[in-house]
Design an enzyme around this catalytic site. Structure first.
Site, PDB file in Angstrom:
ATOM      1  N   ASP A 162       0.808  -1.220   0.000  1.00 33.17           N
ATOM      2  CA  ASP A 162       0.000   0.000   0.000  1.00 33.17           C
ATOM      3  C   ASP A 162       0.845   1.275   0.000  1.00 33.17           C
ATOM      4  O   ASP A 162       0.315   2.361  -0.179  1.00 33.17           O
ATOM      5  CB  ASP A 162      -0.933  -0.010   1.214  1.00 33.17           C
ATOM      6  N   SER A 213      -6.865   5.818  -0.187  1.00 31.95           N
ATOM      7  CA  SER A 213      -7.161   4.519  -0.785  1.00 31.95           C
ATOM      8  C   SER A 213      -8.654   4.228  -0.643  1.00 31.95           C
ATOM      9  O   SER A 213      -9.243   4.454   0.420  1.00 31.95           O
ATOM     10  CB  SER A 213      -6.359   3.417  -0.098  1.00 31.95           C
ATOM     11  N   GLN A 250      -5.296  -1.367  -6.919  1.00 37.46           N
ATOM     12  CA  GLN A 250      -5.918  -0.441  -5.972  1.00 37.46           C
ATOM     13  C   GLN A 250      -6.520   0.735  -6.724  1.00 37.46           C
ATOM     14  O   GLN A 250      -5.923   1.254  -7.668  1.00 37.46           O
ATOM     15  CB  GLN A 250      -4.914   0.086  -4.943  1.00 37.46           C
TER      16      GLN A 250
END
Length: 287
Positions: free
Chosen positions: A202, A226, A276
């Site tokens: 991430d 996110s 993502q």
């Protein structure tokens, strides 16, 4: 490293409803919000605690629902959705103040034989030892975020072609790569390495979108969050050895951007794939 190991060491509360309940600490972050990779990795660890040791995670899909508060612990409830002959499915809900901050579903599989192939690692990537560290890139910046990125993250991360902390050098392309590994060795537990890989996945996955539009992290008024995160583990690899995270962005629109990533071992084996979508809001039009 102590902080990383601490947040991944969840406490089994012993409480049982129809779900398994765990708690975990929040890792300090300079802006006060829980790092998304932390809660992803913790939700995965919670689910891992409820499946047989011989079943390992092969996929995870999570939605970030609310920002987490680093000053509060997190409660994880795991629903045992299904246990089949070869696969198990788990849903983890992560709570602060009684409301969910992340919802994740993960699937686990017994080891099995089957067809084998994988994407090849790019061959034109410089060795990590030849690239500057984050500490070297940010040493002259006296700011809490810069100090954290430079000296307090558990992962050594080295960008190809260059980091976008302060500015975007060179071509504005939607493609980049990042060498990464933990600064110190981790215990040999394979599931710990899988969870730590989710944690690190991430860090930089939104950067190809930013690089494509010449947006650095230091851009005044930039807001990045996110929205969801998907990950597939193909093969095992240690995160305390150099891994290459090759990233690209196929699209950005409507204040959102999508990025994908392939994580390779140093010898070129594809270990994992990541996708993502995130919110990116820039106060001025740069193009």
């Amino acid at each position: 490293m102590e902080s990383l190991l601490a947040v991944l060491d969840l406490t089994d509360t012993g409480a049982r409803t129809s779900e398994d309940i765990f708690t975990g600490p929040s890792q300090w972050m300079p802006l006060g919000r829980v790092f998304g990779g932390q809660v992803l990795a913790q939700s995965l660890v919670a689910a891992m605690r409820t499946v047989p040791d011989e079943r390992h995670v092969h996929s995870m899909h999570g939605y970030f629902l609310r920002p987490g508060d680093v000053n509060q612990p997190i409660t994880f409830s795991v629903e045992r959705i299904h246990d089949g002959r070869s696969f198990s499915t788990r849903r983890t809900q992560c709570y602060q103040d009684g409301v969910p901050i992340l919802s994740m579903i993960a699937s686990f599989q017994d080891a099995d034989e089957g067809l084998e192939h994988h994407l090849e690692m790019p061959k034109d990537i410089p060795d990590p030892e030849s690239l500057p560290t984050a500490s070297e890139a940010l040493a002259h910046i006296d700011h809490s975020v810069a100090r954290y990125w430079a000296n307090e993250r558990p992962f050594d991360m080295r960008h190809v072609p260059s980091p976008i902390f302060l500015k975007v050098n060179g071509e504005h392309t939607s493609r980049q790569a990042v060498w990464m590994k933990t600064f110190l060795p981790l215990p040999d537990d394979p599931d710990l390495h899988r969870a730590a890989l989710a944690y690190a996945s991430d860090y930089s996955i939104m950067e190809p979108i930013m690089r494509r539009h010449g947006v650095a992290w230091a851009t005044p008024g930039l807001k990045v969050a996110s929205l969801d995160h998907a990950m597939w583990w193909h093969r095992f690899g240690r995160v305390d050895e150099w891994l290459l995270y090759v990233q690209d962005s196929p699209s950005a629109q409507g204040g959102r951007g999508l990025a994908t990533g392939s994580i390779f071992s140093r010898d070129g084996v594809l270990l994992a794939t990541v996708a993502q979508e995130g919110m990116l809001r820039v106060p001025i039009v740069l193009e």
